[in-house]
Motif scaffolding. Sequence first.
Motif, PDB file in Angstrom:
ATOM      1  N   ARG A 226       1.015   5.451  -0.546  1.00 17.66           N
ATOM      2  CA  ARG A 226       0.205   6.659  -0.551  1.00 17.66           C
ATOM      3  C   ARG A 226       0.326   7.432  -1.858  1.00 17.66           C
ATOM      4  O   ARG A 226      -0.646   7.967  -2.368  1.00 17.66           O
TER       5      ARG A 226
ATOM      6  N   ARG B 203      -1.056  -1.362  -4.412  1.00 18.74           N
ATOM      7  CA  ARG B 203      -2.135  -0.375  -4.312  1.00 18.74           C
ATOM      8  C   ARG B 203      -1.517   1.007  -4.153  1.00 18.74           C
ATOM      9  O   ARG B 203      -1.012   1.361  -3.085  1.00 18.74           O
TER      10      ARG B 203
ATOM     11  N   ARG C  82      -1.786   5.332  -4.479  1.00 18.14           N
ATOM     12  CA  ARG C  82      -2.768   6.358  -4.099  1.00 18.14           C
ATOM     13  C   ARG C  82      -3.754   5.809  -3.076  1.00 18.14           C
ATOM     14  O   ARG C  82      -4.965   6.026  -3.148  1.00 18.14           O
ATOM     15  N   ALA C  83      -3.202   5.089  -2.109  1.00 15.58           N
ATOM     16  CA  ALA C  83      -4.017   4.485  -1.053  1.00 15.58           C
ATOM     17  C   ALA C  83      -3.311   4.677   0.280  1.00 15.58           C
ATOM     18  O   ALA C  83      -2.083   4.743   0.345  1.00 15.58           O
TER      19      ALA C  83
ATOM     20  N   ILE D 278       0.856  -1.190   0.000  1.00 10.17           N
ATOM     21  CA  ILE D 278       0.000   0.000   0.000  1.00 10.17           C
ATOM     22  C   ILE D 278       0.887   1.233   0.000  1.00 10.17           C
ATOM     23  O   ILE D 278       1.659   1.463   0.933  1.00 10.17           O
TER      24      ILE D 278
ATOM     25  N   LEU E 184      -8.891   1.398   4.489  1.00  7.15           N
ATOM     26  CA  LEU E 184      -8.218   2.331   3.599  1.00  7.15           C
ATOM     27  C   LEU E 184      -8.998   3.629   3.490  1.00  7.15           C
ATOM     28  O   LEU E 184     -10.181   3.695   3.850  1.00  7.15           O
TER      29      LEU E 184
ATOM     30  N   SER F 135     -10.217   4.900   1.020  1.00 10.30           N
ATOM     31  CA  SER F 135     -11.332   4.739   0.083  1.00 10.30           C
ATOM     32  C   SER F 135     -12.557   4.136   0.748  1.00 10.30           C
ATOM     33  O   SER F 135     -13.631   4.086   0.149  1.00 10.30           O
TER      34      SER F 135
END
Length: 464
Positions: A206, A234, A236-237, A204, A255, A257
């Motif tokens: 960012r 992943r 942009r998480a 993950i 997350l 999202s």
Amino acid sequence: MADAFDVVVIGGGPAGENVAARTAAGGLTTALVETELLGGECSFWACVPSKALLRPSEVHWMARHSPGVREVVKQPLDASAVLAYRDKMVNGYDDKGQAEWARGAKLEVVRGHGRLAGPRVVRVTTRDGATRELTARRAVVLATGSRAHIPDTPGLREAKPWTNREGTGSKKVPRRLAVLGGGVVGTELSQAWKALGAEEVTLIQRGGHILTRLEPFAAGLVEKALRESGVTVRTRAQVTRVHRPGGQGEATLTLDSGETLRADEILVALGREVTTRDVGLETVGLTPGKPVEVDDLLRARGVEGGWLYACGDVNGRNLLTHMGKYQARLAGDNILGRQEEAWADARATPQVIFTHPQVGAVGLTEAEARERGLQVRTVQVGLDSVAGTGLLGQGFEGGVKLVVDEQRRVILGATFVGPGVGEMLHAATIAVAGEVPLDRLWHSVPAFPSVSEVWLRLLEAYGL
């Protein structure tokens, strides 16, 4: 009565060992204070064990690209054998060998937690709770390193996540691993544990891509390789909450999202923080918890008399083991009176990322050079432009990029991506640090059919 030495070094990791060995070799009595294992983070919980985990998977990966070998390489890695190899490479987390080396280097090793207790005074709380006071006639060196940074994400600390220590030292392969952070630690260990048999590895990140300090083409090739190996990346998480009652069992990560992710272990790879909160900085007018700012002689700024030095991660200049050792050698020389300034840690830093494909980089990226207002030109070629790459195997992807100072016609930075390119990097480091003119570099003829012939392709692309 305090024990008196010429030099007292707090921290027995790579930087501390090197500065202590340097001053002792120069004839100064030197004490080396260490609270954990001599050899420090890199030897036991970072560089060495992570590469021990990665090397077998790299060999396996290269074999599967080699005709005549890939046809017979059908089995996955033997995880138990790899973990045993890791344990051997860290000597079973025993530093007896390092202690023997220290005795041979004429160092007095003091086991315990060392803190400054005023100018040239170090107070050590030993393992049995006693206190020993050391004084330094000439210098004290702080080399206490850094630790993994764990952010204040709700529930994360309570979940008892892995840092690099557990991430390199686990005795078993996790079934589902969530990795927070797409830097060097995150990418290397994602690939390592997936290759060792983890069913699900989710990285993950960012930002929009991993390995943000590299040239974008290099980060893109590593990300592609991670995905092809089965790692879920992943971008942009960000994790906003973690739920893991009691810090054991299944963890649920929420997350930004709104999605949730379940994992059996969480690896936090979100950078480092200097270890200066409890080393007595306040007793000499410095601020605990912050890097010890130093001049180019590695002397702490704001400390009268020039007796306090700081090298390695603790000064925040460059958080790489080999650059900490470089600083340590210079600090030792400066304590001995030779007065040589550090500069390579700002302009000619090499780094190898031991993913497969590997990444080797030195000096400035194109973006960094342009931010400094330098007039640059770049050249880039594929690693498949030379016969040597094809002889390594089939289907390898890679490339090389140079950043050239157009006014001086010297290389400011170089990035290599491909199998085994870490062993090619030092030639670029010499070119960058030595500011070798391109017209002279043209006469450095690479051997055929080595992968190093890519240097010829680069200079041809530049127009030489």
